[in-house]
Design an enzyme around this catalytic site. Structure first.
Site, PDB file in Angstrom:
ATOM      1  N   GLY A  11       0.624  -1.180  -0.064  1.00 15.72           N
ATOM      2  CA  GLY A  11      -0.124   0.165  -0.026  1.00 15.72           C
ATOM      3  C   GLY A  11       0.840   1.341  -0.207  1.00 15.72           C
ATOM      4  O   GLY A  11       2.200   1.017  -0.224  1.00 15.72           O
ATOM      5  N   ASN A  33      -2.907  -8.498   0.215  1.00 16.36           N
ATOM      6  CA  ASN A  33      -3.888  -9.079  -0.605  1.00 16.36           C
ATOM      7  C   ASN A  33      -4.403  -8.312  -2.107  1.00 16.36           C
ATOM      8  O   ASN A  33      -5.328  -8.541  -2.556  1.00 16.36           O
ATOM      9  CB  ASN A  33      -5.190  -9.427  -0.101  1.00 16.36           C
ATOM     10  CG  ASN A  33      -6.049  -8.238   0.515  1.00 16.36           C
ATOM     11  OD1 ASN A  33      -5.515  -7.115   0.362  1.00 16.36           O
ATOM     12  ND2 ASN A  33      -7.289  -8.434   0.880  1.00 16.36           N
ATOM     13  N   PHE A  35      -6.027  -5.444  -2.438  1.00 15.13           N
ATOM     14  CA  PHE A  35      -6.931  -4.767  -2.339  1.00 15.13           C
ATOM     15  C   PHE A  35      -7.007  -3.301  -2.710  1.00 15.13           C
ATOM     16  O   PHE A  35      -7.678  -2.599  -3.628  1.00 15.13           O
ATOM     17  CB  PHE A  35      -7.932  -4.868  -1.080  1.00 15.13           C
ATOM     18  CG  PHE A  35      -9.586  -4.165  -0.872  1.00 15.13           C
ATOM     19  CD1 PHE A  35     -10.111  -4.306  -1.983  1.00 15.13           C
ATOM     20  CD2 PHE A  35      -9.668  -3.319   0.053  1.00 15.13           C
ATOM     21  CE1 PHE A  35     -11.470  -3.563  -2.018  1.00 15.13           C
ATOM     22  CE2 PHE A  35     -10.775  -2.582  -0.095  1.00 15.13           C
ATOM     23  CZ  PHE A  35     -11.683  -2.671  -0.929  1.00 15.13           C
ATOM     24  N   GLY A  37      -3.532  -1.962  -2.411  1.00 15.25           N
ATOM     25  CA  GLY A  37      -2.192  -1.643  -2.632  1.00 15.25           C
ATOM     26  C   GLY A  37      -1.833  -2.332  -4.120  1.00 15.25           C
ATOM     27  O   GLY A  37      -2.719  -2.797  -4.929  1.00 15.25           O
ATOM     28  N   THR A  91     -11.013  -7.044   8.750  1.00 16.51           N
ATOM     29  CA  THR A  91      -9.647  -6.846   8.359  1.00 16.51           C
ATOM     30  C   THR A  91      -8.909  -6.434   9.671  1.00 16.51           C
ATOM     31  O   THR A  91      -7.903  -6.816   9.976  1.00 16.51           O
ATOM     32  CB  THR A  91      -9.071  -6.074   7.344  1.00 16.51           C
ATOM     33  OG1 THR A  91      -9.766  -6.660   5.956  1.00 16.51           O
ATOM     34  CG2 THR A  91      -7.913  -5.815   7.040  1.00 16.51           C
ATOM     35  N   ASN A  98      -4.879 -12.418  14.449  1.00 15.00           N
ATOM     36  CA  ASN A  98      -4.137 -13.284  13.660  1.00 15.00           C
ATOM     37  C   ASN A  98      -2.599 -12.940  13.742  1.00 15.00           C
ATOM     38  O   ASN A  98      -1.919 -13.637  14.177  1.00 15.00           O
ATOM     39  CB  ASN A  98      -4.441 -13.303  12.088  1.00 15.00           C
ATOM     40  CG  ASN A  98      -5.599 -14.224  11.964  1.00 15.00           C
ATOM     41  OD1 ASN A  98      -6.030 -15.379  12.629  1.00 15.00           O
ATOM     42  ND2 ASN A  98      -6.351 -14.026  11.043  1.00 15.00           N
ATOM     43  N   TYR A 144     -14.556   1.200  10.011  1.00  8.82           N
ATOM     44  CA  TYR A 144     -13.163   1.756  10.056  1.00  8.82           C
ATOM     45  C   TYR A 144     -12.989   2.102  11.450  1.00  8.82           C
ATOM     46  O   TYR A 144     -12.056   1.601  12.018  1.00  8.82           O
ATOM     47  CB  TYR A 144     -12.924   2.731   8.977  1.00  8.82           C
ATOM     48  CG  TYR A 144     -11.283   3.092   8.792  1.00  8.82           C
ATOM     49  CD1 TYR A 144     -10.338   2.291   8.443  1.00  8.82           C
ATOM     50  CD2 TYR A 144     -11.033   4.338   9.454  1.00  8.82           C
ATOM     51  CE1 TYR A 144      -9.188   2.558   8.322  1.00  8.82           C
ATOM     52  CE2 TYR A 144      -9.619   4.665   9.563  1.00  8.82           C
ATOM     53  CZ  TYR A 144      -8.686   3.954   8.736  1.00  8.82           C
ATOM     54  OH  TYR A 144      -7.387   4.280   8.636  1.00  8.82           O
ATOM     55  N   LYS A 148     -10.810  -0.370  14.177  1.00  7.53           N
ATOM     56  CA  LYS A 148      -9.462   0.037  14.632  1.00  7.53           C
ATOM     57  C   LYS A 148      -9.379   0.322  16.196  1.00  7.53           C
ATOM     58  O   LYS A 148      -8.420   0.088  16.761  1.00  7.53           O
ATOM     59  CB  LYS A 148      -9.097   1.686  14.023  1.00  7.53           C
ATOM     60  CG  LYS A 148      -8.583   1.519  12.569  1.00  7.53           C
ATOM     61  CD  LYS A 148      -7.378   0.701  12.213  1.00  7.53           C
ATOM     62  CE  LYS A 148      -6.981   0.783  10.840  1.00  7.53           C
ATOM     63  NZ  LYS A 148      -5.418   0.521  10.569  1.00  7.53           N
ATOM     64  N   THR A 174      -2.146  11.219   6.191  1.00  6.02           N
ATOM     65  CA  THR A 174      -0.754  11.414   5.690  1.00  6.02           C
ATOM     66  C   THR A 174      -1.103  11.262   4.292  1.00  6.02           C
ATOM     67  O   THR A 174      -1.773  10.754   3.665  1.00  6.02           O
ATOM     68  CB  THR A 174      -0.100  10.092   6.397  1.00  6.02           C
ATOM     69  OG1 THR A 174       0.203  10.072   7.730  1.00  6.02           O
ATOM     70  CG2 THR A 174       1.264  10.026   5.702  1.00  6.02           C
TER      71      THR A 174
HETATM   72  P1  NAD Z   1      -3.569   1.740   1.659  1.00  2.00           P
HETATM   73  O1  NAD Z   1      -4.870   1.479   1.432  1.00  2.00           O
HETATM   74  O2  NAD Z   1      -2.611   2.454   0.548  1.00  2.00           O
HETATM   75  O3  NAD Z   1      -2.685   0.492   1.995  1.00  2.00           O
HETATM   76  C1  NAD Z   1      -3.451  -0.565   2.804  1.00  2.00           C
HETATM   77  C2  NAD Z   1      -2.691  -1.875   2.208  1.00  2.00           C
HETATM   78  O4  NAD Z   1      -3.376  -3.033   3.124  1.00  2.00           O
HETATM   79  C3  NAD Z   1      -3.134  -1.974   0.868  1.00  2.00           C
HETATM   80  O5  NAD Z   1      -1.777  -2.517   0.196  1.00  2.00           O
HETATM   81  C4  NAD Z   1      -4.241  -3.257   0.840  1.00  2.00           C
HETATM   82  O6  NAD Z   1      -4.184  -3.999  -0.307  1.00  2.00           O
HETATM   83  C5  NAD Z   1      -3.672  -3.782   1.937  1.00  2.00           C
HETATM   84  N1  NAD Z   1      -4.755  -4.693   2.748  1.00  2.00           N
HETATM   85  C6  NAD Z   1      -6.201  -4.244   2.684  1.00  2.00           C
HETATM   86  N2  NAD Z   1      -6.943  -5.394   3.409  1.00  2.00           N
HETATM   87  C7  NAD Z   1      -6.006  -6.416   3.700  1.00  2.00           C
HETATM   88  C8  NAD Z   1      -6.173  -7.464   3.892  1.00  2.00           C
HETATM   89  N3  NAD Z   1      -7.502  -8.163   4.339  1.00  2.00           N
HETATM   90  N4  NAD Z   1      -5.259  -8.441   4.110  1.00  2.00           N
HETATM   91  C9  NAD Z   1      -4.053  -8.051   3.426  1.00  2.00           C
HETATM   92  N5  NAD Z   1      -3.693  -6.843   3.146  1.00  2.00           N
HETATM   93  C10 NAD Z   1      -4.849  -6.074   2.990  1.00  2.00           C
HETATM   94  O7  NAD Z   1      -3.476   2.665   3.000  1.00  2.00           O
HETATM   95  P2  NAD Z   1      -2.489   3.380   3.727  1.00  2.00           P
HETATM   96  O8  NAD Z   1      -2.620   4.804   3.572  1.00  2.00           O
HETATM   97  O9  NAD Z   1      -1.038   3.091   3.233  1.00  2.00           O
HETATM   98  O10 NAD Z   1      -2.709   2.942   5.127  1.00  2.00           O
HETATM   99  C11 NAD Z   1      -1.853   2.006   5.655  1.00  2.00           C
HETATM  100  C12 NAD Z   1      -2.358   1.753   7.080  1.00  2.00           C
HETATM  101  O11 NAD Z   1      -2.208   2.942   7.899  1.00  2.00           O
HETATM  102  C13 NAD Z   1      -3.795   1.512   7.344  1.00  2.00           C
HETATM  103  O12 NAD Z   1      -3.851   0.372   8.414  1.00  2.00           O
HETATM  104  C14 NAD Z   1      -4.292   2.768   7.802  1.00  2.00           C
HETATM  105  O13 NAD Z   1      -5.534   2.451   8.645  1.00  2.00           O
HETATM  106  C15 NAD Z   1      -3.344   3.385   8.423  1.00  2.00           C
HETATM  107  N6  NAD Z   1      -3.496   4.792   8.255  1.00  2.00           N
HETATM  108  C16 NAD Z   1      -3.399   5.501   7.434  1.00  2.00           C
HETATM  109  C17 NAD Z   1      -3.629   6.799   7.581  1.00  2.00           C
HETATM  110  C18 NAD Z   1      -3.049   7.741   6.225  1.00  2.00           C
HETATM  111  O14 NAD Z   1      -3.429   8.936   6.243  1.00  2.00           O
HETATM  112  N7  NAD Z   1      -2.178   7.308   5.114  1.00  2.00           N
HETATM  113  C19 NAD Z   1      -4.033   7.486   8.549  1.00  2.00           C
HETATM  114  C20 NAD Z   1      -4.282   6.647   9.646  1.00  2.00           C
HETATM  115  C21 NAD Z   1      -3.999   5.297   9.693  1.00  2.00           C
END
Ligand code: NAD
Ligand code: UDP
Length: 313
Positions: A11, A33, A35, A37, A91, A98, A144, A148, A174
């Site tokens: 991701g 997975n 989804f 990413g 998730t 897990n 969500y 969390k 971010t």
């Molecule tokens: P993103 O959607 O780009 O990345 C999430 C990744 O998780 C993706 O690659 C997706 O394919 C993978 N994924 C989703 N469900 C899955 C599953 N069941 N099994 C395996 N992989 C799975 O989002 P991001 O911005 O990179 O966020 C990364 C983490 O940081 C997340 O947990 C998000 O909640 C947390 N977060 C991000 C922000 C932000 O502003 N970017 C803010 C708060 C929290």
């Protein structure tokens, strides 16, 4: 050399984290997975013998011998996490169970990517870690937010009951390179719209605020948190306290892209938080004086350049 598992590693944030950990001389296993990413985000790491890619869904158990786990797997954009809300909460919750089970079994240290969303539409402003939040349990964002929140509870319970070494960070909005152009979050939406000359979609009156953090600052804080002193588990806010309205953000993006795009107003989504700003004193104290270094204009310029290349190729 440590062997480190990064869930959600393909991701936006995960791909930067994998790169950083690999550059520091670790062996990195990226689990995803796909989804939200993409292999494209980590394809430049594939040549390294110390990098492994695993297609797996965190709602199913996964076993591997590792020293550390960064648990990032979860869609983060409202558009994507609301697409299949049951899957989103599974998730967060089953993924946490897990990965905590794995950490317990192999004795790994595990970090949870939690979120400022645990504060909901905050009645306390700015938000300290001690604030318990104002979250709707049955709204569009609940899959969500509550997922969390439950994951944080699970992390604390595994720590207290089973002595698992945990770390929890609460990430505030971010942005940066490797965001998907269809991600749906505000920074990528505005940049892509401005570069394409399309209307900029302001939800509501645009006076709601967010505090935007550039991804490099998040990665620095995240790695420092994993390496912080043993007794410190968090949760700790990781974000940039400089707060902007969505109108200010839109005008900055238009200015930096020299775009002719016009602003249009669309309805505000349900339960959209009015304001968001982290207090980061705890991070400063515990994470070796960590504080964000990249301000909005500099970060936006780098992100615009990323999307410009992506959209013209
Ligand atoms: P993103 O959607 O780009 O990345 C999430 C990744 O998780 C993706 O690659 C997706 O394919 C993978 N994924 C989703 N469900 C899955 C599953 N069941 N099994 C395996 N992989 C799975 O989002 P991001 O911005 O990179 O966020 C990364 C983490 O940081 C997340 O947990 C998000 O909640 C947390 N977060 C991000 C922000 C932000 O502003 N970017 C803010 C708060 C929290
Ligand atoms: N937003 C907007 N236009 C967009 C996308 C989002 O005005 O095209 C607003 C959204 O209503 C929210 C803020 O920008 O107030 C941040 O939204 P985002 O989805 O990036 O993250 P959130 O912090 O709401 O999870």
């Amino acid at each position: 050399m440590k062997r480190i598992l990064v869930t959600g590693g393909a991701g936006f944030v995960g791909s930067h984290l994998c790169e950083r950990l690999l550059n520091e001389g670790n062996e990195v296993i990226c689990l995803d997975n796909y989804f939200t990413g993409s292999k494209r985000n980590i394809e430049h790491l594939m040549d390294s013998h110390y990098f492994e890619l695993v297609r797996h869904d965190v709602t199913n158990p996964y076993m591997v011998e590792v020293d550390e786990i960064y648990n990032l797997a979860c869609p983060a954009s409202p558009v994507h996490y609301q697409y299949n809300p049951i899957k989103t909460i599974k998730t967060s919750v089953m993924g946490a169970i897990n990965m905590l089970g794995l950490a317990k079994r192999v004795g790994a240290k595990i970090l949870q990517a939690s979120t400022s969303e645990v504060y909901g539409d905050p009645a306390v402003h700015p938000q300290p870690e001690t604030y318990w939040g104002n979250v709707n349990p049955i709204g569009l964002r609940s899959c969500y937010d509550e997922g969390k929140r439950c994951a944080e509870t699970l992390f604390m319970d595994y720590h207290i009951q089973n002595d698992v070494k945990i770390k929890i960070i609460r990430i505030f909005n971010t942005y940066g390179p490797n965001m998907n152009p269809n991600d749906g979050r505000v920074v990528s939406n505005f940049i892509v719209q401005a570069l394409k000359g399309e209307d900029i979609t302001i939800f509501g009156d645009g006076k709601q605020t967010r505090s935007f953090q550039y991804v490099d600052d998040l990665i620095e804080g995240t790695v420092r948190m994993m390496n912080s002193r043993e007794g410190f588990v968090g949760p700790v806010n990781i974000g940039n306290p400089h707060e902007f309205t969505m109108l200010e953000l839109a005008n900055k993006v238009i200015g930096l892209t020299n775009s002719k795009s016009k602003l249009i107003h669309l309805p505000l989504p349900q339960d959209d938080p009015l304001q968001r700003q982290p207090i980061i004193e705890l991070a400063k104290k515990e994470l070796n004086n960590w504080s964000p270094k990249v301000e909005l204009e500099e970060g936006l310029t780098k992100t615009i350049s990323y999307f410009d290349t992506l959209l013209t190729n």
